[in-house]
Design a protein around this motif. Structure first.
Motif, PDB file in Angstrom:
ATOM      1  N   GLY A  50       0.786  -1.220   0.000  1.00 38.29           N
ATOM      2  CA  GLY A  50       0.000   0.000   0.000  1.00 38.29           C
ATOM      3  C   GLY A  50       0.821   1.273   0.000  1.00 38.29           C
ATOM      4  O   GLY A  50       0.260   2.371   0.004  1.00 38.29           O
ATOM      5  N   GLU A  51       2.132   1.147  -0.014  1.00 32.96           N
ATOM      6  CA  GLU A  51       3.004   2.315  -0.035  1.00 32.96           C
ATOM      7  C   GLU A  51       4.318   1.927  -0.702  1.00 32.96           C
ATOM      8  O   GLU A  51       4.632   0.734  -0.798  1.00 32.96           O
ATOM      9  N   PRO A  52       5.089   2.894  -1.162  1.00 33.02           N
ATOM     10  CA  PRO A  52       6.385   2.575  -1.768  1.00 33.02           C
ATOM     11  C   PRO A  52       7.323   1.900  -0.752  1.00 33.02           C
ATOM     12  O   PRO A  52       7.299   2.214   0.439  1.00 33.02           O
ATOM     13  N   LEU A  53       8.112   0.970  -1.264  1.00 31.11           N
ATOM     14  CA  LEU A  53       9.087   0.260  -0.445  1.00 31.11           C
ATOM     15  C   LEU A  53      10.465   0.867  -0.668  1.00 31.11           C
ATOM     16  O   LEU A  53      10.726   1.488  -1.697  1.00 31.11           O
ATOM     17  N   VAL A  54      11.347   0.673   0.305  1.00 31.20           N
ATOM     18  CA  VAL A  54      12.693   1.225   0.218  1.00 31.20           C
ATOM     19  C   VAL A  54      13.648   0.232  -0.434  1.00 31.20           C
ATOM     20  O   VAL A  54      14.447   0.582  -1.291  1.00 31.20           O
ATOM     21  N   ARG A  55      13.544  -1.041  -0.020  1.00 32.84           N
ATOM     22  CA  ARG A  55      14.454  -2.052  -0.576  1.00 32.84           C
ATOM     23  C   ARG A  55      13.926  -3.458  -0.320  1.00 32.84           C
ATOM     24  O   ARG A  55      13.053  -3.666   0.505  1.00 32.84           O
ATOM     25  N   VAL A  56      14.534  -4.409  -1.040  1.00 37.36           N
ATOM     26  CA  VAL A  56      14.271  -5.825  -0.818  1.00 37.36           C
ATOM     27  C   VAL A  56      15.408  -6.346   0.045  1.00 37.36           C
ATOM     28  O   VAL A  56      16.581  -6.184  -0.314  1.00 37.36           O
ATOM     29  N   ILE A  61      12.791 -19.014  -2.352  1.00 37.96           N
ATOM     30  CA  ILE A  61      11.779 -19.912  -2.905  1.00 37.96           C
ATOM     31  C   ILE A  61      12.069 -21.319  -2.403  1.00 37.96           C
ATOM     32  O   ILE A  61      13.218 -21.768  -2.424  1.00 37.96           O
ATOM     33  N   ARG A  62      11.019 -22.000  -1.961  1.00 34.30           N
ATOM     34  CA  ARG A  62      11.113 -23.423  -1.596  1.00 34.30           C
ATOM     35  C   ARG A  62      10.270 -24.184  -2.616  1.00 34.30           C
ATOM     36  O   ARG A  62       9.073 -23.948  -2.730  1.00 34.30           O
ATOM     37  N   SER A  63      10.949 -25.067  -3.383  1.00 37.61           N
ATOM     38  CA  SER A  63      10.287 -25.806  -4.457  1.00 37.61           C
ATOM     39  C   SER A  63      10.467 -27.302  -4.254  1.00 37.61           C
ATOM     40  O   SER A  63      11.485 -27.733  -3.717  1.00 37.61           O
ATOM     41  N   PRO A  64       9.501 -28.096  -4.733  1.00 31.88           N
ATOM     42  CA  PRO A  64       9.639 -29.545  -4.625  1.00 31.88           C
ATOM     43  C   PRO A  64      10.865 -30.030  -5.393  1.00 31.88           C
ATOM     44  O   PRO A  64      11.103 -29.616  -6.516  1.00 31.88           O
ATOM     45  N   GLY A  65      11.629 -30.874  -4.759  1.00 30.90           N
ATOM     46  CA  GLY A  65      12.781 -31.469  -5.426  1.00 30.90           C
ATOM     47  C   GLY A  65      14.033 -30.630  -5.440  1.00 30.90           C
ATOM     48  O   GLY A  65      15.118 -31.149  -5.637  1.00 30.90           O
ATOM     49  N   GLY A  67      14.533 -27.938  -3.004  1.00 32.17           N
ATOM     50  CA  GLY A  67      14.749 -27.316  -1.703  1.00 32.17           C
ATOM     51  C   GLY A  67      14.567 -25.817  -1.713  1.00 32.17           C
ATOM     52  O   GLY A  67      13.784 -25.270  -2.476  1.00 32.17           O
ATOM     53  N   GLU A  68      15.332 -25.148  -0.873  1.00 29.38           N
ATOM     54  CA  GLU A  68      15.193 -23.708  -0.684  1.00 29.38           C
ATOM     55  C   GLU A  68      16.371 -22.990  -1.314  1.00 29.38           C
ATOM     56  O   GLU A  68      17.509 -23.412  -1.171  1.00 29.38           O
ATOM     57  N   ARG A  69      16.074 -21.891  -2.012  1.00 26.89           N
ATOM     58  CA  ARG A  69      17.149 -21.114  -2.614  1.00 26.89           C
ATOM     59  C   ARG A  69      16.804 -19.628  -2.591  1.00 26.89           C
ATOM     60  O   ARG A  69      15.644 -19.241  -2.686  1.00 26.89           O
ATOM     61  N   THR A  70      17.832 -18.818  -2.452  1.00 22.10           N
ATOM     62  CA  THR A  70      17.683 -17.366  -2.470  1.00 22.10           C
ATOM     63  C   THR A  70      17.595 -16.916  -3.925  1.00 22.10           C
ATOM     64  O   THR A  70      18.302 -17.436  -4.780  1.00 22.10           O
ATOM     65  N   VAL A  71      16.724 -15.957  -4.183  1.00 20.81           N
ATOM     66  CA  VAL A  71      16.555 -15.452  -5.548  1.00 20.81           C
ATOM     67  C   VAL A  71      16.733 -13.930  -5.566  1.00 20.81           C
ATOM     68  O   VAL A  71      16.515 -13.264  -4.570  1.00 20.81           O
ATOM     69  N   PRO A  72      17.130 -13.383  -6.726  1.00 19.68           N
ATOM     70  CA  PRO A  72      17.386 -11.937  -6.836  1.00 19.68           C
ATOM     71  C   PRO A  72      16.107 -11.133  -7.060  1.00 19.68           C
ATOM     72  O   PRO A  72      15.835 -10.676  -8.170  1.00 19.68           O
ATOM     73  N   ALA A  73      15.320 -10.953  -6.036  1.00 22.29           N
ATOM     74  CA  ALA A  73      14.086 -10.164  -6.146  1.00 22.29           C
ATOM     75  C   ALA A  73      14.441  -8.680  -6.270  1.00 22.29           C
ATOM     76  O   ALA A  73      15.533  -8.256  -5.900  1.00 22.29           O
ATOM     77  N   ARG A  74      13.477  -7.911  -6.793  1.00 17.28           N
ATOM     78  CA  ARG A  74      13.714  -6.475  -6.970  1.00 17.28           C
ATOM     79  C   ARG A  74      12.401  -5.719  -6.845  1.00 17.28           C
ATOM     80  O   ARG A  74      11.327  -6.302  -6.943  1.00 17.28           O
ATOM     81  N   LEU A  75      12.516  -4.428  -6.660  1.00 14.92           N
ATOM     82  CA  LEU A  75      11.343  -3.563  -6.681  1.00 14.92           C
ATOM     83  C   LEU A  75      11.071  -3.175  -8.131  1.00 14.92           C
ATOM     84  O   LEU A  75      11.998  -3.016  -8.926  1.00 14.92           O
ATOM     85  N   SER A  76       9.807  -3.043  -8.476  1.00 15.24           N
ATOM     86  CA  SER A  76       9.450  -2.645  -9.829  1.00 15.24           C
ATOM     87  C   SER A  76       9.962  -1.234 -10.098  1.00 15.24           C
ATOM     88  O   SER A  76       9.755  -0.337  -9.283  1.00 15.24           O
ATOM     89  N   PRO A  77      10.618  -1.021 -11.230  1.00 15.36           N
ATOM     90  CA  PRO A  77      11.084   0.336 -11.543  1.00 15.36           C
ATOM     91  C   PRO A  77       9.931   1.306 -11.814  1.00 15.36           C
ATOM     92  O   PRO A  77      10.081   2.505 -11.654  1.00 15.36           O
ATOM     93  N   ARG A  78       8.760   0.772 -12.179  1.00 14.23           N
ATOM     94  CA  ARG A  78       7.592   1.619 -12.471  1.00 14.23           C
ATOM     95  C   ARG A  78       6.763   1.919 -11.232  1.00 14.23           C
ATOM     96  O   ARG A  78       6.063   2.918 -11.185  1.00 14.23           O
ATOM     97  N   ASP A  79       6.797   0.990 -10.271  1.00  9.47           N
ATOM     98  CA  ASP A  79       5.950   1.129  -9.080  1.00  9.47           C
ATOM     99  C   ASP A  79       6.703   0.563  -7.885  1.00  9.47           C
ATOM    100  O   ASP A  79       6.741  -0.639  -7.677  1.00  9.47           O
ATOM    101  N   VAL A  85       9.481 -11.092  -7.678  1.00  4.90           N
ATOM    102  CA  VAL A  85      10.337 -12.231  -7.356  1.00  4.90           C
ATOM    103  C   VAL A  85      10.342 -13.159  -8.569  1.00  4.90           C
ATOM    104  O   VAL A  85       9.327 -13.781  -8.874  1.00  4.90           O
ATOM    105  N   PRO A  86      11.474 -13.261  -9.294  1.00  2.00           N
ATOM    106  CA  PRO A  86      11.519 -14.156 -10.452  1.00  2.00           C
ATOM    107  C   PRO A  86      11.399 -15.609  -9.993  1.00  2.00           C
ATOM    108  O   PRO A  86      11.953 -15.994  -8.968  1.00  2.00           O
ATOM    109  N   LEU A  87      10.657 -16.399 -10.752  1.00  6.41           N
ATOM    110  CA  LEU A  87      10.414 -17.793 -10.371  1.00  6.41           C
ATOM    111  C   LEU A  87      11.106 -18.768 -11.322  1.00  6.41           C
ATOM    112  O   LEU A  87      10.638 -19.885 -11.523  1.00  6.41           O
TER     113      LEU A  87
END
Length: 146
Positions: A50-56, A61-65, A67-79, A85-87
């Motif tokens: 509901g408001e702009p975010l400062v940072r990620v 992501i935890r996926s079958p087969g 396990g768990e891995r860190t992904v390079p999420a980002r804030l939208s440049p437009r909003d 979060v890329p999947l």
């Protein structure tokens, strides 16, 4: 009496606005929706606040087969209120859970989580069944030849 009512109304509106401004960033929506059952893997999860975010701060992501891995999420440049979060690689059938931490405009960390389920595509299930039959037949032929 009218002035007292008007002043009370203005004071109440000001207090409500101040209380809202002091609150943490509030999650408004997630795509795909939390708990969605999908036939096709989505390219990304988008969490909108509901408001702009400062940072990620973190996205996992935890996926079958796999396990768990860190992904390079980002804030939208437009909003800047939208977390993307890329999947990539979240393609196996089953439940995929995405957890993240972002920092809101007030400087406080806010955690979020959403899951979606990938259903095996009917064609893929049939192809797996045929592949298993062919593998078994090839083994039987090797046994006869050897």
């Amino acid at each position: 009496m009218r002035w007292t009512t008007a002043i009370a109304g203005v004071a109440a509106a000001w207090l409500l606005a101040a209380t809202t401004a002091l609150g943490h960033a509030e999650l408004r929506s997630v795509r795909p929706a939390d708990g969605a059952a999908l036939a096709v893997p989505p390219p990304a999860l988008v969490a909108t606040y509901g408001e702009p975010l400062v940072r990620v701060d973190e996205a996992v992501i935890r996926s079958p087969g796999s396990g768990e891995r860190t992904v390079p999420a980002r804030l939208s440049p437009r909003d800047r209120s939208a977390l993307i979060v890329p999947l990539d690689g979240a393609t196996a059938p089953g439940r995929h859970t995405v957890r993240w931490v972002v920092t809101g405009g007030d400087g406080h960390a806010v955690a979020g989580e959403a899951s979606f389920i990938l259903r095996p595509a009917p064609m893929m299930a049939e192809l797996r069944r045929v592949a298993d039959l062919l593998t078994g037949a090839a083994g039987a032929l090797r046994g006869l030849a050897g």
